[in-house]
Design an enzyme around this catalytic site. Structure first.
Site, PDB file in Angstrom:
ATOM      1  N   ASP A  97       0.868  -1.182   0.000  1.00 37.78           N
ATOM      2  CA  ASP A  97       0.000   0.000   0.000  1.00 37.78           C
ATOM      3  C   ASP A  97       0.907   1.236   0.000  1.00 37.78           C
ATOM      4  O   ASP A  97       1.743   1.368   0.900  1.00 37.78           O
ATOM      5  CB  ASP A  97      -0.863   0.056   1.266  1.00 37.78           C
ATOM      6  CG  ASP A  97      -1.845  -1.089   1.395  1.00 37.78           C
ATOM      7  OD1 ASP A  97      -1.620  -2.146   0.779  1.00 37.78           O
ATOM      8  OD2 ASP A  97      -2.827  -0.933   2.140  1.00 37.78           O
ATOM      9  N   LYS A 161      -7.548   2.837  -2.320  1.00 32.55           N
ATOM     10  CA  LYS A 161      -7.787   2.763  -0.877  1.00 32.55           C
ATOM     11  C   LYS A 161      -8.147   4.142  -0.335  1.00 32.55           C
ATOM     12  O   LYS A 161      -7.578   5.149  -0.741  1.00 32.55           O
ATOM     13  CB  LYS A 161      -6.539   2.208  -0.194  1.00 32.55           C
ATOM     14  CG  LYS A 161      -6.583   2.134   1.322  1.00 32.55           C
ATOM     15  CD  LYS A 161      -5.279   1.538   1.845  1.00 32.55           C
ATOM     16  CE  LYS A 161      -5.149   1.671   3.349  1.00 32.55           C
ATOM     17  NZ  LYS A 161      -3.860   1.147   3.849  1.00 32.55           N
ATOM     18  N   LYS A 190     -10.354  -0.675  -1.142  1.00 27.32           N
ATOM     19  CA  LYS A 190     -10.055  -0.981   0.256  1.00 27.32           C
ATOM     20  C   LYS A 190     -10.499   0.196   1.113  1.00 27.32           C
ATOM     21  O   LYS A 190     -10.106   1.342   0.870  1.00 27.32           O
ATOM     22  CB  LYS A 190      -8.563  -1.246   0.459  1.00 27.32           C
ATOM     23  CG  LYS A 190      -8.167  -1.459   1.927  1.00 27.32           C
ATOM     24  CD  LYS A 190      -6.691  -1.807   2.060  1.00 27.32           C
ATOM     25  CE  LYS A 190      -6.248  -1.848   3.513  1.00 27.32           C
ATOM     26  NZ  LYS A 190      -4.825  -2.220   3.664  1.00 27.32           N
TER      27      LYS A 190
END
Length: 234
Positions: A97, A161, A190
């Site tokens: 990430d 995300k 996400k």
């Protein structure tokens, strides 16, 4: 996703169990990994340095190490982010990430934002690793979120995300819905930041999230089991 079709096992498999505190001890990380393995979470989301330590503990469990790159501010050069990405993959990360450069984004330098995303996503793709781009929505306008989704649709990370969990607020259902409306089924979403209960997690999933980032994964799964038991008794 229809949350009525969820089981405790499938919910657990959608969770990145997070421990990103700067003062976390190795013993805390060990217990964190052991808990993730017990519940069969998808990953443990951790800072880069303890990846080799956690990977060794998780060996054979099926739980991956999810490494946070340029976390939580995103204020590293592209070259530094790419190096960090490759380095942590070589050290055992199964997912990455990374945080976008918000200074460049807020300054309207979209070519920079796209180049950064492309180079990091390519580094992950070439190594068979799942990439996630952290928008940090709390600092973005809806138009900026939409434009960042457009960039992501061109570059094609695996996930986009919502948040780091270190900003002014974390995931919101409205943001997940907005992101989903922009990318449809072409990218996964996400939701992370401030998700502490089963009810919150289910709301994010119903809005379009395929992964939940949380430090409360165990509480969420146990809460979901309690909800199931209550429904069965009614």
């Amino acid at each position: 996703m229809n949350v009525n079709e969820l089981t405790a096992e499938t919910l657990a498999g959608m969770i990145d169990q997070t421990l990103l505190k700067p003062d976390a001890t190795l013993e805390q990380l060990r217990k964190h990994c052991e808990g993730a393995a017990k519940y069969h979470f998808k990953t443990v989301a951790i800072n880069n340095a303890p990846v080799p330590f956690c990977k060794k503990i998780l060996e054979g469990t099926g739980v991956l190490c999810d490494a946070a790159v340029s976390f939580p501010l995103g204020q590293c050069t592209i070259e530094t982010k790419v190096f960090e990405t490759i380095d942590v993959i070589e050290k055992g990360a199964g997912e990455v990430d990374y945080v976008v450069n918000l200074v460049e984004l807020k300054s309207g330098n979209w070519d920079y934002v796209e180049e950064e995303m492309r180079r990091i996503v390519e580094a992950c793709r070439e190594r068979g690793i799942t990439s996630k781009v952290i928008f940090e929505n709390c600092y973005l306008t809806d138009d900026e979120k939409k434009k960042l989704c457009e960039v992501a649709l061109r570059v094609k990370p695996v996930f986009i995300k919502t948040s780091t969990g270190f900003g002014t607020h974390g995931a919101t259902v409205d943001d997940v819905r907005l992101m989903k409306s922009c990318v449809g089924d072409k990218l996964l979403i996400k939701a992370a930041g401030g998700i502490r209960t089963a009810e919150q997690a289910l709301a994010m999933i119903e809005a379009g999230a395929s992964r939940i980032g949380t430090s409360r994964g165990i509480e969420i799964v146990e809460g979901f089991k309690s909800m199931q038991n209550t429904r069965e008794k009614q």
